[in-house]
Design an enzyme around this catalytic site. Structure first.
Site, short mmCIF file in Angstrom:
data_model
loop_
_atom_site.label_atom_id
_atom_site.label_comp_id
_atom_site.label_asym_id
_atom_site.label_seq_id
_atom_site.Cartn_x
_atom_site.Cartn_y
_atom_site.Cartn_z
N PHE A 54 43.44 50.76 44.30
CA PHE A 54 42.63 49.58 44.38
C PHE A 54 43.54 48.32 44.62
O PHE A 54 44.18 48.11 43.62
CB PHE A 54 41.71 49.55 42.94
CG PHE A 54 40.92 48.14 43.15
CD1 PHE A 54 39.52 48.63 43.73
CD2 PHE A 54 41.13 47.04 42.92
CE1 PHE A 54 38.66 47.29 43.86
CE2 PHE A 54 40.18 46.11 42.86
CZ PHE A 54 38.95 46.21 43.48
N ASP A 58 51.82 46.89 43.45
CA ASP A 58 50.56 46.06 43.27
C ASP A 58 50.66 45.98 41.54
O ASP A 58 49.98 46.85 40.96
CB ASP A 58 49.31 46.55 43.90
CG ASP A 58 47.91 45.73 43.15
OD1 ASP A 58 48.05 45.00 42.23
OD2 ASP A 58 47.13 45.77 43.97
N LYS A 84 45.90 39.29 37.33
CA LYS A 84 44.93 39.38 36.03
C LYS A 84 45.50 38.53 34.94
O LYS A 84 44.75 37.58 34.45
CB LYS A 84 44.47 40.50 35.91
CG LYS A 84 43.78 41.35 36.97
CD LYS A 84 43.09 42.30 36.49
CE LYS A 84 41.89 42.90 37.45
NZ LYS A 84 42.17 43.57 38.54
C1 LIG Z 1 41.84 43.61 40.07
C2 LIG Z 1 42.82 44.19 40.76
C3 LIG Z 1 42.89 43.57 42.16
C4 LIG Z 1 42.03 42.49 42.76
O1 LIG Z 1 42.10 41.38 41.98
P1 LIG Z 1 41.23 40.20 42.00
O2 LIG Z 1 41.69 38.96 41.43
O3 LIG Z 1 40.02 40.77 41.49
O4 LIG Z 1 40.96 39.81 43.61
C5 LIG Z 1 43.77 44.03 42.90
N1 LIG Z 1 44.73 45.14 42.71
C6 LIG Z 1 44.62 45.68 41.41
C7 LIG Z 1 45.70 46.88 40.87
C8 LIG Z 1 43.70 45.11 40.41
O5 LIG Z 1 43.49 45.78 39.29
#
Ligand SMILES: *Cc1c(COP(=O)(O)O)cnc(C)c1O
Length: 397
Positions: free
Chosen positions: A136, A221, A250
């Site tokens: 994700f 990520d 986050k």
């Molecule tokens: C939440 C998340 C995103 C997206 O972040 P947003 O601030 O909602 O755009 C991308 N990568 C990972 C692994 C995430 O958990």
């Protein structure tokens, strides 16, 4: 009618239905939140992995208030002191000797990583990014294309081209996805939304070796895993494998919107003047909050605490897995923990909420726990009692 129901009634009439909330939160302190009717909950969602330092953290609140009174925003036509200090700190913490680009969210940080990879590859005609199934990376069009999950891509065709998907923890599958157009491999060290799947040591090392062999950029990520959650400041540090770049968001700014792309020396000057930009990126208030987050995280050894408390949580959940046929597995790293159920995870999440514990799902059959890293042992014990009661209610004992 309850105040919760009143607000949600209005909400449903005026907010687009991408979310379906059942609670209206009013305040937060430490590891708990309160709703508008005054009911308190343990928040094992941390606002989806955001509040590693706890709600209402005085050091963060003070940093925000002070900077808000001094200078909220100045644009990136001018440098500001908190952003500069934060970049310096992130470069030091990473040990990658590179530079930082600031954005406002996880998706934007990942978008920046993808754009940087394409710019890096443009000289050799390469642009493809291999990402992982069940990964994700966000909801913008490019990060959605990077996200190897059909459920969130449906209805948004045509998505940007240039992405290929491999099986997570399967190096042969990654090799098979690489073409002469590939420029990067992008992955989470622990897949969050995709079901709380930690990468294996061999896989992280294998991806690094592949990237070295084929001059590919390894992008990790860390939007959900970053800032101590998995037991080290950045999850890749727990594997001893250095990426070419990684992204944060986050938990970075303690509840304010902020994203960051941290590049190694190799990619530090790929972006050139005007080649990428963000009006709010590196905003001084968010940057001040992030500096307070890092200060608090280091001072209180939160990564180590996450490792210790996460172990206790996993142990307690393992006992439940042993006791209930409907629970299949517990897995995770640090305070990022998934409980795999035989059936619909939402049913258990709802039952936990009734008991006073907020948790998340990750896919259809995983209950995900992302507690604040400041969680104390007696709070954990109380939360585990709530989990026991919820399990009794849903599955019988
Ligand atoms: C939440 C998340 C995103 C997206 O972040 P947003 O601030 O909602 O755009 C991308 N990568 C990972 C692994 C995430 O958990």
């Amino acid at each position: 009618m309850s105040k919760n129901a009143d607000v949600i009634d209005i909400y449903n009439g005026v907010v687009m239905p991408t979310y379906t909330p059942s609670l209206v939160l009013y305040s937060g302190k430490g590891v708990t939140v309160a709703d508008v009717d005054g009911r308190k909950y343990y928040d094992f969602t941390s606002g989806i992995g955001v509040h590693t330092c706890g709600y209402g953290n005085p050091a963060i609140a003070e940093a925000i208030a002070k900077q808000a009174a001094q200078l909220t925003h100045a644009s990136n036509l001018f440098a500001n002191v908190p952003q500069t200090a934060l970049a310096k700190k992130l470069v030091e913490l990473s040990g990658l000797g590179g530079k930082v680009f600031f954005a406002n969210s996880g998706a934007e940080a990942n978008e920046a990583a993808i754009k940087l990879a394409r710019k890096y590859g443009s000289a050799t005609g390469r642009y493809e990014v291999v990402t992982m199934k069940n990964g994700f990376h966000g909801r913008t069009l490019a990060t959605l294309a990077a996200t190897g999950q059909a459920w969130c891509q449906e209805g948004y065709d045509p998505l940007p081209v240039g992405f290929a998907y491999a099986d997570f923890n399967d190096l042969e599958s990654v090799k098979a996805a690489i073409t002469d157009k590939t420029v990067a491999i992008m992955l989470e060290a622990v897949q969050g939304e995709g079901g709380v799947n930690p990468a294996t040591q061999e896989f992280m090392e294998g991806v690094r070796a592949l990237c070295d062999e084929k001059d590919l950029l390894m992008i990790v990520d860390e939007v959900q895993t970053g800032m101590g959650r998995t037991g080290t400041m950045f999850a890749w540090q727990g594997y001893g494998v250095q990426p070419d770049m990684f992204t944060l968001a986050k938990a970075l700014a303690g509840g304010l919107p902020m994203g960051a792309l941290v590049g190694s020396a190799k990619v530090a000057d790929v972006f050139t003047a005007s080649s990428h930009a963000s009006t709010f990126g590196g905003n001084p208030v968010a940057a001040s909050a992030a500096l307070a987050v890092i200060g608090f995280t280091e001072k209180n050894n939160l990564p180590q605490k996450a490792a210790e408390m996460g172990r206790l949580l996993i142990e307690a959940l393992q006992e439940k897995v042993d006791a209930y046929d409907q629970l299949l597995e517990v897995r995770g790293k640090g305070m990022m923990v998934g409980l795999v159920v035989d059936g619909d995870a939402k049913v258990l999440v709802d039952a936990l909420k009734e008991m006073g514990l907020l948790a998340l799902t990750a896919g259809p059959n995983v209950v995900r726990f992302l507690p604040p890293l400041v969680l104390k042992e007696d709070d954990l014990e109380e939360a585990i009692d709530m989990i026991s009661d919820a399990l009794d209610n849903v599955y019988g004992n």
